[in-house]
Design a protein around this motif. Structure first.
Motif, PDB file in Angstrom:
ATOM      1  N   ASN A 190       0.823  -1.218   0.000  1.00 12.04           N
ATOM      2  CA  ASN A 190       0.000   0.000   0.000  1.00 12.04           C
ATOM      3  C   ASN A 190       0.852   1.262   0.000  1.00 12.04           C
ATOM      4  OD1 ASN A 190      -2.344  -1.535   0.022  1.00 12.04           O
ATOM      5  ND2 ASN A 190      -2.561  -1.456   2.260  1.00 12.04           N
ATOM      6  N   ARG A 191       2.071   1.176   0.480  1.00 13.70           N
ATOM      7  CA  ARG A 191       2.962   2.339   0.476  1.00 13.70           C
ATOM      8  C   ARG A 191       4.098   2.191  -0.535  1.00 13.70           C
ATOM      9  NH1 ARG A 191       5.266   4.684   5.575  1.00 13.70           N
ATOM     10  NH2 ARG A 191       5.324   6.436   4.115  1.00 13.70           N
ATOM     11  N   ASP A 192       3.967   1.158  -1.366  1.00 19.72           N
ATOM     12  CA  ASP A 192       4.967   0.900  -2.401  1.00 19.72           C
ATOM     13  C   ASP A 192       6.357   0.717  -1.792  1.00 19.72           C
ATOM     14  OD1 ASP A 192       5.882   0.485  -4.979  1.00 19.72           O
ATOM     15  OD2 ASP A 192       6.289   2.611  -5.343  1.00 19.72           O
ATOM     16  N   ILE A 193       6.387   0.012  -0.664  1.00 18.54           N
ATOM     17  CA  ILE A 193       7.651  -0.258   0.031  1.00 18.54           C
ATOM     18  C   ILE A 193       8.060  -1.703  -0.221  1.00 18.54           C
ATOM     19  CG2 ILE A 193       8.710  -0.552   2.310  1.00 18.54           C
ATOM     20  CD1 ILE A 193       7.154   1.856   3.266  1.00 18.54           C
ATOM     21  N   ARG A 194       9.312  -1.900  -0.510  1.00 18.45           N
ATOM     22  CA  ARG A 194       9.849  -3.232  -0.760  1.00 18.45           C
ATOM     23  C   ARG A 194      10.631  -3.717   0.451  1.00 18.45           C
ATOM     24  NH1 ARG A 194      14.609  -4.679  -5.084  1.00 18.45           N
ATOM     25  NH2 ARG A 194      14.736  -6.914  -4.666  1.00 18.45           N
ATOM     26  N   ILE A 195      10.295  -4.933   0.895  1.00 19.34           N
ATOM     27  CA  ILE A 195      11.017  -5.531   2.028  1.00 19.34           C
ATOM     28  C   ILE A 195      12.047  -6.504   1.466  1.00 19.34           C
ATOM     29  CG2 ILE A 195      10.831  -6.847   4.165  1.00 19.34           C
ATOM     30  CD1 ILE A 195       7.910  -6.012   4.326  1.00 19.34           C
ATOM     31  N   LYS A 196      13.300  -6.272   1.792  1.00 21.97           N
ATOM     32  CA  LYS A 196      14.389  -7.091   1.258  1.00 21.97           C
ATOM     33  C   LYS A 196      15.066  -7.856   2.400  1.00 21.97           C
ATOM     34  CE  LYS A 196      18.590  -6.901  -1.541  1.00 21.97           C
ATOM     35  NZ  LYS A 196      19.569  -6.027  -2.253  1.00 21.97           N
ATOM     36  N   ASP A 229       7.428   6.639   1.435  1.00 26.85           N
ATOM     37  CA  ASP A 229       6.692   5.989   0.352  1.00 26.85           C
ATOM     38  C   ASP A 229       7.643   5.631  -0.781  1.00 26.85           C
ATOM     39  OD1 ASP A 229       4.290   6.240   1.682  1.00 26.85           O
ATOM     40  OD2 ASP A 229       3.803   8.179   0.776  1.00 26.85           O
ATOM     41  N   GLY A 230       7.507   4.401  -1.277  1.00 28.62           N
ATOM     42  CA  GLY A 230       8.383   3.947  -2.349  1.00 28.62           C
ATOM     43  C   GLY A 230       9.780   3.576  -1.868  1.00 28.62           C
ATOM     44  N   GLY A 231       9.952   3.481  -0.569  1.00 28.38           N
ATOM     45  CA  GLY A 231      11.267   3.166  -0.014  1.00 28.38           C
ATOM     46  C   GLY A 231      11.494   1.673   0.154  1.00 28.38           C
ATOM     47  N   LYS A 232      12.465   1.337   0.979  1.00 24.51           N
ATOM     48  CA  LYS A 232      12.830  -0.061   1.194  1.00 24.51           C
ATOM     49  C   LYS A 232      13.009  -0.333   2.687  1.00 24.51           C
ATOM     50  CE  LYS A 232      15.267  -0.608  -3.219  1.00 24.51           C
ATOM     51  NZ  LYS A 232      16.567  -0.911  -3.866  1.00 24.51           N
ATOM     52  N   VAL A 233      12.754  -1.572   3.065  1.00 25.27           N
ATOM     53  CA  VAL A 233      13.039  -2.051   4.417  1.00 25.27           C
ATOM     54  C   VAL A 233      13.997  -3.224   4.266  1.00 25.27           C
ATOM     55  CG1 VAL A 233      12.115  -3.148   6.489  1.00 25.27           C
ATOM     56  CG2 VAL A 233      10.834  -1.305   5.366  1.00 25.27           C
ATOM     57  N   PHE A 234      15.123  -3.155   4.950  1.00 28.36           N
ATOM     58  CA  PHE A 234      16.147  -4.193   4.835  1.00 28.36           C
ATOM     59  C   PHE A 234      16.185  -5.023   6.124  1.00 28.36           C
ATOM     60  CE2 PHE A 234      17.353  -0.496   2.388  1.00 28.36           C
ATOM     61  CZ  PHE A 234      17.675  -1.023   1.142  1.00 28.36           C
ATOM     62  N   VAL A 235      16.073  -6.340   5.971  1.00 25.83           N
ATOM     63  CA  VAL A 235      16.225  -7.262   7.097  1.00 25.83           C
ATOM     64  C   VAL A 235      17.463  -8.094   6.799  1.00 25.83           C
ATOM     65  CG1 VAL A 235      15.190  -9.075   8.485  1.00 25.83           C
ATOM     66  CG2 VAL A 235      13.727  -7.329   7.410  1.00 25.83           C
ATOM     67  N   THR A 236      18.462  -7.976   7.674  1.00 24.79           N
ATOM     68  CA  THR A 236      19.764  -8.592   7.395  1.00 24.79           C
ATOM     69  C   THR A 236      20.205  -9.469   8.557  1.00 24.79           C
ATOM     70  OG1 THR A 236      20.355  -6.605   6.144  1.00 24.79           O
ATOM     71  CG2 THR A 236      22.147  -8.108   6.702  1.00 24.79           C
ATOM     72  N   PHE A 237      20.770 -10.647   8.213  1.00 23.62           N
ATOM     73  CA  PHE A 237      21.324 -11.549   9.218  1.00 23.62           C
ATOM     74  C   PHE A 237      22.833 -11.657   8.995  1.00 23.62           C
ATOM     75  CE2 PHE A 237      17.055 -13.845   8.666  1.00 23.62           C
ATOM     76  CZ  PHE A 237      16.443 -13.001   9.582  1.00 23.62           C
ATOM     77  N   GLU A 238      23.608 -11.477  10.073  1.00 26.89           N
ATOM     78  CA  GLU A 238      25.056 -11.627  10.007  1.00 26.89           C
ATOM     79  C   GLU A 238      25.514 -12.562  11.120  1.00 26.89           C
ATOM     80  OE1 GLU A 238      27.127  -7.953  10.007  1.00 26.89           O
ATOM     81  OE2 GLU A 238      26.159  -7.192   8.175  1.00 26.89           O
ATOM     82  N   GLU A 239      26.475 -13.411  10.794  1.00 22.19           N
ATOM     83  CA  GLU A 239      26.927 -14.435  11.732  1.00 22.19           C
ATOM     84  C   GLU A 239      28.151 -13.970  12.506  1.00 22.19           C
ATOM     85  OE1 GLU A 239      27.984 -19.226  11.688  1.00 22.19           O
ATOM     86  OE2 GLU A 239      27.887 -18.086   9.806  1.00 22.19           O
TER      87      GLU A 239
END
Length: 344
Positions: A214-220, A254-264
């Motif tokens: 709905n907010r044109d946000i991409r979850i990566k 709006d139109g932004g990105k959300v980054f979910v990152t895993f590091e060991e």
């Protein structure tokens, strides 16, 4: 010079002891005058030195320290050396330190009670305000319908939807309050077991896809493996990730990105949830985990939420013996990071 001065008292006692000693020897027949003088002088100086040491170093000095301690306690200066307490053999010194430790402990308890009382007042005020808003809103819509607006089908449907939304918000607030209070009271225990962090995160992202769309946000999601096993309470970590990712969607651009990152790491997996939104001003960063704290209250109200999400996240992460941190730059975005124990 004060009559209570240890030097004066020591001289008086030394003179008395010397006089008694000399007088006693004077009445003994055949005692040489020189011996009487030497005995008197010896008893005078011995009594003077011994009495002065006892009065000044063992009594007066410790009494002065007790007085100083009282002054420090009045100023709420609670620094003391535990080693000195353990090694001291002087009973007055031990008494002094025991008094100091006891009063310092009680003062800390009083300060903590005052702090908790202030916190309780603020919390009740916040809860009252947060509960009042959806209740008054729903009440207003319903009373408007009762007063005749129900006869207009469009107005009726619109007002019923708004009343339902207000009550849904109230239900979410009560649920979050209950969860937070149970976690803080220790009533909710973390059932830590071997869980797949990647699977949990995918499930959370799927639940929030519509809101992001709905907010044109991409979850990566960036992960070095299809499966990452950690020791955690799967349901509670899912709840924490939901709050963090949901916040990133709500407050990102709006139109932004959300980054979910895993590091060991050697013993842990580090989880980071980052957005590229407007960021959080530095003066707010140390308070964002407080209950009901909002950076921009009007803007936060419009976007929904109970104001308890980050407080719940903090308690869940702490219950996993970890710590959540936040880094943010204005106009650059915000990143939340925490760690979970790694298991094979």
């Amino acid at each position: 010079m004060s009559p209570l001065n240890p030097k004066v008292i020591s001289i008086i006692l030394a003179v008395l002891v010397s006089a008694i000693t000399s007088g006693f020897l004077w009445f003994i027949p055949g005692t040489p005058g020189g011996a009487i003088f030497v005995a008197g002088a010896t008893s005078f100086f011995a009594t003077l030195i011994l009495t002065f040491y006892v009065l000044d170093y063992l009594i007066f000095e410790e009494i002065n320290k007790i007085y100083d301690t009282i002054q420090r306690l009045k100023l709420k200066d609670f620094n003391f050396s535990k080693k000195k307490v353990a090694r001291s053999e002087n009973p007055l010194k031990k008494l002094n330190n025991e008094i100091f430790i006891y009063v310092a402990k009680k003062q800390r308890e009083i300060d903590e009670l005052k702090r908790m009382e202030q916190f309780r007042r603020e919390f009740l005020a916040d809860v009252s305000h947060e509960l009042k808003t959806p209740i008054f809103a729903a009440q207003g819509f319903i009373h408007t319908l009762i007063d005749g607006a129900k006869d207009d089908e469009k107005v009726r449907d619109k007002f019923l939807q708004k009343a339902a939304k207000s009550l849904d918000g109230l239900d979410a607030l009560v649920a979050d309050l209950l969860t937070l209070s149970q976690i803080e009271a220790g009533e909710i225990k973390m059932h830590r077991e071997r869980v797949d962090l990647v699977r949990i995160t995918h499930e959370v992202i799927e639940q929030l896809e519509t809101k992001a769309h709905n907010r044109d946000i991409r979850i990566k999601l960036t992960t070095p493996s299809d499966q990452i096993w950690v020791k955690a309470d799967g349901y509670r970590i899912s709840q924490a990730l939901t709050n963090l990712i949901d916040n990133a969607i709500k407050y990102g651009r709006d139109g932004g990105k959300v980054f979910v990152t895993f590091e060991e790491d050697k013993k842990d997996w580090q989880i980071e949830v980052r957005d590229d939104g407007p960021g959080i001003p530095p003066e707010h960063l140390n308070r964002i985990f407080e209950r009901f704290y909002r950076v921009e209250k009007s803007r936060s109200k419009e976007k929904g939420g109970t104001g308890l999400g980050l407080a719940i996240v903090k308690h869940i992460v702490n219950a996993h013996k970890s710590k959540i941190t936040v880094m943010s730059r204005v106009d650059k975005g915000t990143a939340f990071t925490f760690k979970l124990d790694k298991v094979e």
